[in-house]
Design a protein around this motif. Sequence first.
Motif, PDB file in Angstrom:
ATOM      1  N   ARG A   6       8.801 -90.406 -34.985  1.00 43.38           N
ATOM      2  CA  ARG A   6       8.110 -89.447 -34.117  1.00 43.38           C
ATOM      3  C   ARG A   6       9.091 -88.886 -33.102  1.00 43.38           C
ATOM      4  N   PRO A   7       9.048 -87.588 -32.873  1.00 48.08           N
ATOM      5  CA  PRO A   7       9.960 -86.985 -31.899  1.00 48.08           C
ATOM      6  C   PRO A   7       9.591 -87.388 -30.466  1.00 48.08           C
ATOM      7  N   HIS A   8      10.576 -87.403 -29.628  1.00 52.72           N
ATOM      8  CA  HIS A   8      10.399 -87.742 -28.206  1.00 52.72           C
ATOM      9  C   HIS A   8      10.224 -86.443 -27.430  1.00 52.72           C
ATOM     10  N   LEU A   9       8.974 -85.961 -27.396  1.00 54.54           N
ATOM     11  CA  LEU A   9       8.636 -84.700 -26.757  1.00 54.54           C
ATOM     12  C   LEU A   9       7.834 -84.958 -25.487  1.00 54.54           C
ATOM     13  N   PRO A  10       7.858 -84.016 -24.532  1.00 49.36           N
ATOM     14  CA  PRO A  10       7.124 -84.228 -23.291  1.00 49.36           C
ATOM     15  C   PRO A  10       5.620 -84.035 -23.460  1.00 49.36           C
ATOM     16  N   MET A  11       4.873 -84.862 -22.750  1.00 47.87           N
ATOM     17  CA  MET A  11       3.427 -84.730 -22.677  1.00 47.87           C
ATOM     18  C   MET A  11       3.109 -84.190 -21.285  1.00 47.87           C
ATOM     19  N   ARG A  12       2.581 -82.978 -21.253  1.00 54.85           N
ATOM     20  CA  ARG A  12       2.288 -82.334 -19.981  1.00 54.85           C
ATOM     21  C   ARG A  12       0.845 -82.567 -19.596  1.00 54.85           C
ATOM     22  N   PRO A  13       0.535 -82.619 -18.342  1.00 55.34           N
ATOM     23  CA  PRO A  13       1.342 -82.300 -17.166  1.00 55.34           C
ATOM     24  C   PRO A  13       2.079 -83.505 -16.578  1.00 55.34           C
ATOM     25  N   ALA A  14       1.952 -84.668 -17.211  1.00 53.45           N
ATOM     26  CA  ALA A  14       2.583 -85.869 -16.645  1.00 53.45           C
ATOM     27  C   ALA A  14       4.085 -85.924 -16.905  1.00 53.45           C
ATOM     28  N   TRP A  15       4.560 -85.191 -17.889  1.00 56.46           N
ATOM     29  CA  TRP A  15       5.964 -85.181 -18.275  1.00 56.46           C
ATOM     30  C   TRP A  15       6.457 -86.581 -18.644  1.00 56.46           C
ATOM     31  N   LEU A  16       5.634 -87.265 -19.426  1.00 56.75           N
ATOM     32  CA  LEU A  16       6.011 -88.534 -20.027  1.00 56.75           C
ATOM     33  C   LEU A  16       6.269 -88.279 -21.502  1.00 56.75           C
ATOM     34  N   CYS A  17       7.101 -89.114 -22.109  1.00 58.37           N
ATOM     35  CA  CYS A  17       7.416 -88.970 -23.523  1.00 58.37           C
ATOM     36  C   CYS A  17       6.175 -89.310 -24.356  1.00 58.37           C
ATOM     37  N   ALA A  55       7.987 -79.025 -14.718  1.00 56.67           N
ATOM     38  CA  ALA A  55       7.523 -80.359 -14.324  1.00 56.67           C
ATOM     39  C   ALA A  55       7.192 -80.400 -12.832  1.00 56.67           C
ATOM     40  N   ILE A  56       8.009 -79.750 -12.020  1.00 60.03           N
ATOM     41  CA  ILE A  56       7.744 -79.689 -10.582  1.00 60.03           C
ATOM     42  C   ILE A  56       6.445 -78.921 -10.322  1.00 60.03           C
ATOM     43  N   ASP A  57       6.283 -77.787 -10.989  1.00 56.88           N
ATOM     44  CA  ASP A  57       5.051 -77.002 -10.835  1.00 56.88           C
ATOM     45  C   ASP A  57       3.830 -77.811 -11.280  1.00 56.88           C
ATOM     46  N   ASP A  58       3.957 -78.545 -12.391  1.00 54.84           N
ATOM     47  CA  ASP A  58       2.851 -79.373 -12.872  1.00 54.84           C
ATOM     48  C   ASP A  58       2.519 -80.473 -11.868  1.00 54.84           C
ATOM     49  N   ALA A  59       3.543 -81.073 -11.263  1.00 53.70           N
ATOM     50  CA  ALA A  59       3.309 -82.133 -10.279  1.00 53.70           C
ATOM     51  C   ALA A  59       2.545 -81.576  -9.080  1.00 53.70           C
ATOM     52  N   TYR A  60       2.963 -80.419  -8.582  1.00 56.07           N
ATOM     53  CA  TYR A  60       2.235 -79.796  -7.472  1.00 56.07           C
ATOM     54  C   TYR A  60       0.814 -79.452  -7.894  1.00 56.07           C
ATOM     55  N   GLY A  61       0.646 -79.002  -9.130  1.00 57.95           N
ATOM     56  CA  GLY A  61      -0.675 -78.680  -9.644  1.00 57.95           C
ATOM     57  C   GLY A  61      -1.597 -79.894  -9.712  1.00 57.95           C
ATOM     58  N   GLY A  63      -1.504 -82.165  -7.471  1.00 56.68           N
ATOM     59  CA  GLY A  63      -1.663 -82.618  -6.093  1.00 56.68           C
ATOM     60  C   GLY A  63      -0.624 -83.637  -5.673  1.00 56.68           C
ATOM     61  N   LEU A  64       0.457 -83.748  -6.435  1.00 56.17           N
ATOM     62  CA  LEU A  64       1.532 -84.688  -6.121  1.00 56.17           C
ATOM     63  C   LEU A  64       2.637 -83.970  -5.356  1.00 56.17           C
ATOM     64  N   CYS A  65       3.464 -84.745  -4.693  1.00 54.85           N
ATOM     65  CA  CYS A  65       4.632 -84.210  -4.009  1.00 54.85           C
ATOM     66  C   CYS A  65       5.860 -84.800  -4.707  1.00 54.85           C
ATOM     67  N   PRO A  66       6.457 -84.065  -5.658  1.00 54.05           N
ATOM     68  CA  PRO A  66       7.560 -84.629  -6.436  1.00 54.05           C
ATOM     69  C   PRO A  66       8.804 -84.866  -5.597  1.00 54.05           C
ATOM     70  N   ASP A  67       9.534 -85.902  -5.953  1.00 56.16           N
ATOM     71  CA  ASP A  67      10.823 -86.214  -5.336  1.00 56.16           C
ATOM     72  C   ASP A  67      11.856 -85.297  -6.002  1.00 56.16           C
ATOM     73  N   LEU A  68      12.224 -84.222  -5.322  1.00 57.91           N
ATOM     74  CA  LEU A  68      13.075 -83.202  -5.933  1.00 57.91           C
ATOM     75  C   LEU A  68      14.455 -83.722  -6.334  1.00 57.91           C
ATOM     76  N   PRO A  69      15.147 -84.525  -5.497  1.00 61.71           N
ATOM     77  CA  PRO A  69      16.427 -85.071  -5.955  1.00 61.71           C
ATOM     78  C   PRO A  69      16.275 -85.963  -7.202  1.00 61.71           C
ATOM     79  N   ALA A  70      15.190 -86.721  -7.265  1.00 61.59           N
ATOM     80  CA  ALA A  70      14.957 -87.565  -8.438  1.00 61.59           C
ATOM     81  C   ALA A  70      14.682 -86.713  -9.675  1.00 61.59           C
ATOM     82  N   MET A  71      13.959 -85.608  -9.491  1.00 57.42           N
ATOM     83  CA  MET A  71      13.698 -84.708 -10.618  1.00 57.42           C
ATOM     84  C   MET A  71      14.999 -84.090 -11.118  1.00 57.42           C
TER      85      MET A  71
END
Length: 87
Positions: A6-17, A55-61, A63-71
């Motif tokens: 199985r391919p390792h593709l992103p699952m949105r909006p969580a951006w997990l494999c 991924a950043i836009d999805d996180a804000y969507g 209601g999360l506040c993403p850690d931008l340096p970590a992203m």
Amino acid sequence: MSTRPRPHLPMRPAWLCRNCAAPWPCRPAQLGLVAEFYGHSIALAFYLAASMQEAIDDAYGLGLCPDLPAMHSRFLGWLSLARRSHR
């Protein structure tokens, strides 16, 4: 009969494999992307930067506040290591 991996593709909006549930791009996804974009490292960087912005836009969507340096580290930080190993 063999099954295809199985391919390792992103699952949105969580951006997990979708395959291993690790934060995407997981290590297998990184290896696949390096192979897919072989010889086109700038295109890979653009693809990952666009994915990071989504991924950043999805996180804000969500209601999360993403850690931008970590992203940045997660999506783009590994690229210099990938380029170094192919020289």
